[in-house]
Design a protein around this motif. Structure first.
Motif, PDB file in Angstrom:
ATOM      1  N   ASP A  13      35.314  46.738  57.482  1.00 29.55           N
ATOM      2  CA  ASP A  13      36.842  46.737  57.337  1.00 29.55           C
ATOM      3  C   ASP A  13      37.391  45.470  56.841  1.00 29.55           C
ATOM      4  OD1 ASP A  13      36.900  49.287  58.231  1.00 29.55           O
ATOM      5  OD2 ASP A  13      37.838  48.897  60.143  1.00 29.55           O
ATOM      6  N   GLN A  14      37.132  44.429  57.344  1.00 36.19           N
ATOM      7  CA  GLN A  14      37.623  43.304  56.949  1.00 36.19           C
ATOM      8  C   GLN A  14      37.398  43.038  55.300  1.00 36.19           C
ATOM      9  OE1 GLN A  14      35.031  43.572  58.873  1.00 36.19           O
ATOM     10  NE2 GLN A  14      33.876  41.581  59.003  1.00 36.19           N
ATOM     11  N   VAL A  15      36.263  43.553  54.773  1.00 32.80           N
ATOM     12  CA  VAL A  15      36.130  43.270  53.327  1.00 32.80           C
ATOM     13  C   VAL A  15      37.157  44.350  52.505  1.00 32.80           C
ATOM     14  CG1 VAL A  15      34.573  43.607  51.346  1.00 32.80           C
ATOM     15  CG2 VAL A  15      33.717  42.615  53.404  1.00 32.80           C
ATOM     16  N   LYS A  16      37.442  45.526  53.277  1.00 32.31           N
ATOM     17  CA  LYS A  16      38.531  46.345  52.659  1.00 32.31           C
ATOM     18  C   LYS A  16      39.814  45.677  52.513  1.00 32.31           C
ATOM     19  CE  LYS A  16      35.991  50.642  53.679  1.00 32.31           C
ATOM     20  NZ  LYS A  16      35.761  51.524  54.789  1.00 32.31           N
ATOM     21  N   ARG A  17      39.906  45.245  53.900  1.00 27.81           N
ATOM     22  CA  ARG A  17      41.284  44.392  53.992  1.00 27.81           C
ATOM     23  C   ARG A  17      41.412  43.355  52.790  1.00 27.81           C
ATOM     24  NH1 ARG A  17      40.735  45.270  59.400  1.00 27.81           N
ATOM     25  NH2 ARG A  17      40.058  43.386  59.859  1.00 27.81           N
ATOM     26  N   LEU A  18      40.337  42.790  52.712  1.00 27.49           N
ATOM     27  CA  LEU A  18      40.393  41.532  51.627  1.00 27.49           C
ATOM     28  C   LEU A  18      40.690  42.177  50.286  1.00 27.49           C
ATOM     29  CD1 LEU A  18      39.893  38.589  52.293  1.00 27.49           C
ATOM     30  CD2 LEU A  18      37.617  38.925  51.182  1.00 27.49           C
ATOM     31  N   LEU A  19      40.366  43.391  49.777  1.00 23.28           N
ATOM     32  CA  LEU A  19      40.717  44.051  48.548  1.00 23.28           C
ATOM     33  C   LEU A  19      42.223  43.997  48.567  1.00 23.28           C
ATOM     34  CD1 LEU A  19      37.464  45.993  48.277  1.00 23.28           C
ATOM     35  CD2 LEU A  19      39.497  46.934  46.500  1.00 23.28           C
ATOM     36  N   ILE A  20      43.113  43.959  49.467  1.00 25.50           N
ATOM     37  CA  ILE A  20      44.263  44.075  49.096  1.00 25.50           C
ATOM     38  C   ILE A  20      44.952  42.924  48.347  1.00 25.50           C
ATOM     39  CG2 ILE A  20      46.682  44.462  50.275  1.00 25.50           C
ATOM     40  CD1 ILE A  20      45.128  45.916  52.397  1.00 25.50           C
ATOM     41  N   PRO A  21      44.835  41.716  49.125  1.00 31.38           N
ATOM     42  CA  PRO A  21      45.124  40.472  48.264  1.00 31.38           C
ATOM     43  C   PRO A  21      44.544  40.390  47.014  1.00 31.38           C
ATOM     44  CG  PRO A  21      43.996  39.989  50.195  1.00 31.38           C
ATOM     45  CD  PRO A  21      44.128  41.219  50.344  1.00 31.38           C
ATOM     46  N   VAL A  22      43.496  40.724  46.935  1.00 35.44           N
ATOM     47  CA  VAL A  22      42.794  40.792  45.383  1.00 35.44           C
ATOM     48  C   VAL A  22      43.473  41.609  44.542  1.00 35.44           C
ATOM     49  CG1 VAL A  22      40.857  41.168  43.938  1.00 35.44           C
ATOM     50  CG2 VAL A  22      40.587  40.086  46.069  1.00 35.44           C
ATOM     51  N   LEU A  23      44.090  42.864  44.969  1.00 34.55           N
ATOM     52  CA  LEU A  23      44.821  43.722  43.914  1.00 34.55           C
ATOM     53  C   LEU A  23      46.028  42.986  43.520  1.00 34.55           C
ATOM     54  CD1 LEU A  23      43.579  47.268  45.371  1.00 34.55           C
ATOM     55  CD2 LEU A  23      43.055  46.061  42.914  1.00 34.55           C
ATOM     56  N   VAL A  24      46.679  42.601  44.695  1.00 33.64           N
ATOM     57  CA  VAL A  24      47.942  41.999  44.416  1.00 33.64           C
ATOM     58  C   VAL A  24      48.057  40.750  43.557  1.00 33.64           C
ATOM     59  CG1 VAL A  24      49.822  40.415  45.643  1.00 33.64           C
ATOM     60  CG2 VAL A  24      48.884  42.620  46.706  1.00 33.64           C
ATOM     61  N   VAL A  25      47.071  39.991  43.798  1.00 35.46           N
ATOM     62  CA  VAL A  25      46.865  38.962  42.583  1.00 35.46           C
ATOM     63  C   VAL A  25      46.744  39.306  41.094  1.00 35.46           C
ATOM     64  CG1 VAL A  25      45.377  36.920  41.884  1.00 35.46           C
ATOM     65  CG2 VAL A  25      45.994  37.150  44.182  1.00 35.46           C
ATOM     66  N   ILE A  26      45.768  40.363  41.158  1.00 36.88           N
ATOM     67  CA  ILE A  26      45.558  41.135  39.789  1.00 36.88           C
ATOM     68  C   ILE A  26      46.993  41.639  39.240  1.00 36.88           C
ATOM     69  CG2 ILE A  26      44.463  42.909  38.263  1.00 36.88           C
ATOM     70  CD1 ILE A  26      41.978  42.352  40.414  1.00 36.88           C
ATOM     71  N   ALA A  27      47.655  42.380  39.898  1.00 32.99           N
ATOM     72  CA  ALA A  27      48.942  42.931  39.512  1.00 32.99           C
ATOM     73  C   ALA A  27      49.747  41.953  39.140  1.00 32.99           C
ATOM     74  CB  ALA A  27      49.399  43.882  40.948  1.00 32.99           C
ATOM     75  N   ALA A  28      50.112  41.036  39.985  1.00 32.57           N
ATOM     76  CA  ALA A  28      50.986  39.735  39.919  1.00 32.57           C
ATOM     77  C   ALA A  28      50.492  39.166  38.364  1.00 32.57           C
ATOM     78  CB  ALA A  28      50.999  38.711  40.808  1.00 32.57           C
ATOM     79  N   PHE A  29      49.159  39.011  38.153  1.00 34.10           N
ATOM     80  CA  PHE A  29      48.829  38.350  36.898  1.00 34.10           C
ATOM     81  C   PHE A  29      49.261  39.401  35.511  1.00 34.10           C
ATOM     82  CE2 PHE A  29      45.817  37.719  33.346  1.00 34.10           C
ATOM     83  CZ  PHE A  29      46.005  36.407  33.005  1.00 34.10           C
ATOM     84  N   VAL A  30      48.926  40.457  35.947  1.00 32.09           N
ATOM     85  CA  VAL A  30      49.360  41.507  34.794  1.00 32.09           C
ATOM     86  C   VAL A  30      50.903  41.425  34.358  1.00 32.09           C
ATOM     87  CG1 VAL A  30      49.594  43.851  33.941  1.00 32.09           C
ATOM     88  CG2 VAL A  30      47.368  42.903  34.956  1.00 32.09           C
ATOM     89  N   VAL A  31      51.678  41.312  35.621  1.00 32.47           N
ATOM     90  CA  VAL A  31      53.340  41.645  35.598  1.00 32.47           C
ATOM     91  C   VAL A  31      53.572  40.117  34.749  1.00 32.47           C
ATOM     92  CG1 VAL A  31      55.269  41.331  36.593  1.00 32.47           C
ATOM     93  CG2 VAL A  31      53.605  42.914  37.326  1.00 32.47           C
ATOM     94  N   MET A  32      53.066  39.090  35.368  1.00 29.63           N
ATOM     95  CA  MET A  32      53.544  37.787  34.743  1.00 29.63           C
ATOM     96  C   MET A  32      53.081  37.579  33.325  1.00 29.63           C
ATOM     97  SD  MET A  32      53.178  35.588  38.209  1.00 29.63           S
ATOM     98  CE  MET A  32      52.375  34.277  37.861  1.00 29.63           C
ATOM     99  N   ARG A  33      51.885  38.011  32.804  1.00 36.22           N
ATOM    100  CA  ARG A  33      51.413  37.872  31.432  1.00 36.22           C
ATOM    101  C   ARG A  33      52.452  38.401  30.574  1.00 36.22           C
ATOM    102  NH1 ARG A  33      50.140  36.805  27.430  1.00 36.22           N
ATOM    103  NH2 ARG A  33      48.427  37.023  26.348  1.00 36.22           N
ATOM    104  N   HIS A  34      52.978  39.614  30.975  1.00 32.82           N
ATOM    105  CA  HIS A  34      53.932  40.281  30.127  1.00 32.82           C
ATOM    106  C   HIS A  34      55.446  39.795  30.076  1.00 32.82           C
ATOM    107  CE1 HIS A  34      50.502  42.720  29.670  1.00 32.82           C
ATOM    108  NE2 HIS A  34      50.915  42.989  28.405  1.00 32.82           N
ATOM    109  N   ILE A  35      55.838  39.429  31.251  1.00 33.70           N
ATOM    110  CA  ILE A  35      56.970  39.028  31.417  1.00 33.70           C
ATOM    111  C   ILE A  35      57.566  37.484  31.383  1.00 33.70           C
ATOM    112  CG2 ILE A  35      59.100  38.817  33.057  1.00 33.70           C
ATOM    113  CD1 ILE A  35      58.185  41.333  34.472  1.00 33.70           C
ATOM    114  N   LEU A  36      56.714  36.681  31.930  1.00 35.17           N
ATOM    115  CA  LEU A  36      56.745  35.252  31.897  1.00 35.17           C
ATOM    116  C   LEU A  36      56.293  34.566  30.768  1.00 35.17           C
ATOM    117  CD1 LEU A  36      56.160  34.268  35.639  1.00 35.17           C
ATOM    118  CD2 LEU A  36      58.501  34.737  34.139  1.00 35.17           C
ATOM    119  N   VAL A  37      55.118  34.993  30.129  1.00 34.54           N
ATOM    120  CA  VAL A  37      54.603  34.358  29.051  1.00 34.54           C
ATOM    121  C   VAL A  37      55.382  34.757  27.703  1.00 34.54           C
ATOM    122  CG1 VAL A  37      52.366  34.055  27.680  1.00 34.54           C
ATOM    123  CG2 VAL A  37      52.241  34.177  30.130  1.00 34.54           C
ATOM    124  N   PRO A  38      55.912  33.638  26.940  1.00 37.33           N
ATOM    125  CA  PRO A  38      56.514  33.882  25.630  1.00 37.33           C
ATOM    126  C   PRO A  38      55.717  34.737  24.819  1.00 37.33           C
ATOM    127  CG  PRO A  38      56.515  31.566  26.443  1.00 37.33           C
ATOM    128  CD  PRO A  38      55.650  32.246  27.212  1.00 37.33           C
TER     129      PRO A  38
END
Ligand code: HEC
Ligand code: HEC
Ligand code: HEC
Ligand code: HEC
Ligand code: HEC
Ligand code: HEC
Ligand code: HEC
Ligand code: HEC
Length: 252
Positions: A13-38
């Motif tokens: 279970d703890q490994v599955k829970r760990l997947l949540i923050p990993v996915l959040v980071v990946i999602a944040a990266f994708v969003v920032m790549r398109h909104i924040l990077v000129p």
């Protein structure tokens, strides 16, 4: 297939829970790549393409030392052969682009006081040994540096004398002390070889109180202007340089 599924079921279970923050980071990266990077980032390389135009549009303040040659070839020639050959004109005179365009309308300052030269020449332990350094406070105080050293062709007004050539710090200290007129060899009998192989041949150093007493004892046959002390009681039991630095002996 079965094996993989089996493994999947075994994921704790703890490994599955760990997947949540990993996915959040990946999602944040994708969003920032398109909104924040000129949008023009990466067009030519790892920077904004428009940064080039921005930098190019800034006002030019420095002209580079080649520009000075046209009108000050005398100074340029002199400096070229000097110890300051690698110090550019604008390091001392400041940005000169306006001056080169219109010399009469834009006079350049020159560092004539004692404040500027020590930026490079003040003694710092981190400077390479051999780089010419001074302690501004004690190096010919009060007078401007350029009264003795030409800024465009700095030289030593005279060559350091024998001991001073290697022990400049001590020589300069002594020059400001009550012992100014005592020669080094009055206190250090020095074999000639010391000046060639200093680590193999050492000069003498005073080793007794009586040595200083030769001039400072009450009954010493030295000139009477010299301050006398009572050898029996003064600093009794210690050598004199326990309390008096011999090259600057006065007690402040
Ligand atoms: C187009 C010719 C020209 C160029 C190029 C030029 N100068 Fe000058 N410079 C002059 C003239 C003319 C004067 C004398 C101006 C005056 O007396 O008002 C002068 C004076 C000076 C002075 C003395 C100012 C003073 O108050 O005594 C300095 C320092 C100086 N220039 C440095 C430089 C440096 C450094 C450069 C190169 C980055 C440079 N100049 C490039 C023509 C030029
Ligand atoms: C280490 C600092 C330094 C550097 C490097 C330097 N200068 Fe100077 N310069 C001075 C100082 C200090 C004066 C003032 C001298 C004085 O008043 O006696 C001066 C004076 C001048 C003057 C006025 C008159 C004269 O000839 O003394 C000119 C012109 C000048 N510099 C041009 C240049 C040029 C051109 C360069 C580069 C080739 C240069 N300087 C490099 C410090 C420097
Ligand atoms: C930007 C740094 C810089 C500034 C500012 C600077 N110098 Fe120097 N100076 C040097 C360098 C570099 C050398 C050459 C050191 C070497 O050859 O190892 C040098 C060498 C010297 C020497 C040694 C000459 C010798 O015979 O060993 C003297 C004296 C000197 N400078 C005086 C001055 C004076 C006076 C000023 C101010 C007008 C000044 N310097 C400003 C960098 C500077
Ligand atoms: C009264 C003249 C005089 C004045 C003023 C003066 N100097 Fe010197 N300077 C000397 C003499 C003489 C020497 C050589 C003997 C020594 O090292 O003391 C020297 C040596 C030096 C050296 C070489 C030191 C070494 O060990 O290689 C530097 C660097 C230097 N001076 C920079 C300066 C600077 C910077 C100033 C201003 C803050 C200045 N001087 C003011 C006379 C002067
Ligand atoms: C060629 C450079 C050089 C010259 C010239 C020179 N010395 Fe030295 N001196 C040194 C060095 C380097 C040492 C350090 C030796 C060591 O640590 O073994 C030293 C050490 C000394 C010591 C300390 C010895 C000790 O036992 O602690 C004295 C005192 C001394 N020197 C005095 C003088 C006198 C006086 C003169 C001039 C007559 C002079 N030196 C000339 C480079 C020199
Ligand atoms: C009044 C006598 C006297 C004079 C003059 C004198 N010294 Fe010394 N010196 C001493 C004494 C005392 C010591 C310290 C001995 C000890 O600590 O064992 C010493 C120590 C030294 C040392 C060892 C390192 C240190 O700083 O303690 C050196 C190097 C040195 N002297 C060089 C010189 C030089 C060079 C001169 C001339 C510029 C000179 N001395 C002038 C008395 C003198
Ligand atoms: C060759 C003679 C001589 C020798 C040796 C000598 N001195 Fe001096 N000393 C002098 C002279 C000259 C003065 C300057 C006149 C004065 O202030 O007494 C002086 C001044 C002093 C002063 C400053 C006195 C004051 O009025 O503030 C002290 C402290 C001193 N010496 C300590 C020493 C010590 C410590 C030694 C031994 C390492 C020593 N002296 C070796 C000649 C000598
Ligand atoms: C325990 C520390 C100490 C020792 C060791 C010492 N002194 Fe002093 N000395 C002092 C102090 C502190 C003063 C200033 C106060 C005073 O006049 O007593 C002084 C002052 C002096 C003075 C100036 C006296 C005056 O009237 O202005 C001379 C000269 C002197 N000492 C020489 C020597 C000599 C030579 C030796 C070695 C024989 C020596 N001292 C050992 C601490 C010491």
């Amino acid at each position: 297939m079965n094996r993989i599924k089996l493994l999947g079921e075994k994921i704790p279970d703890q490994v599955k829970r760990l997947l949540i923050p990993v996915l959040v980071v990946i999602a944040a990266f994708v969003v920032m790549r398109h909104i924040l990077v000129p949008s023009d980032f990466g067009k030519y390389g790892h920077y904004r393409a428009s940064a080039i135009d921005e930098v190019a549009s800034r006002e030019i303040k420095y002209s580079g030392h080649k520009a000075c040659e046209d009108c000050h070839d005398d100074v340029v020639e002199m400096k070229k052969m000097s110890y300051h050959r690698d110090v550019t004109c604008e390091a001392c005179h400041g940005p000169a682009a306006a001056h080169t365009q219109d010399p009469d309308g834009n006079q350049l300052p020159a560092p004539k006081g004692r404040g500027y030269c020590p930026l490079c020449h003040e003694y710092l332990p981190s400077r390479p040994t051999g780089f010419p350094q001074i302690v501004t406070e004690s190096h010919n105080p009060m007078k401007p540096c350029i009264s003795c050293h030409d800024a465009h062709d700095p030289k030593l007004p005279y060559l350091p004398k024998e001991c001073e050539a290697c022990h400049a710090e001590i020589a300069r200290t002594k020059a400001l002390s009550h012992h100014v007129y005592l020669s080094c060899t009055r206190c250090h009998e020095t074999p000639e070889e010391h000046k060639v192989r200093p680590r193999d041949y050492h000069p003498d150093k005073p080793s007794t109180r009586e040595f200083c007493g030769e001039c400072h004892a009450e009954e010493a046959p030295a000139p009477k202007e010299i301050t006398r002390i009572d050898m029996a009681t003064h600093g009794e039991g210690y050598v004199c340089w326990q309390c008096h630095y011999p090259h600057l002996p006065e007690v402040h």
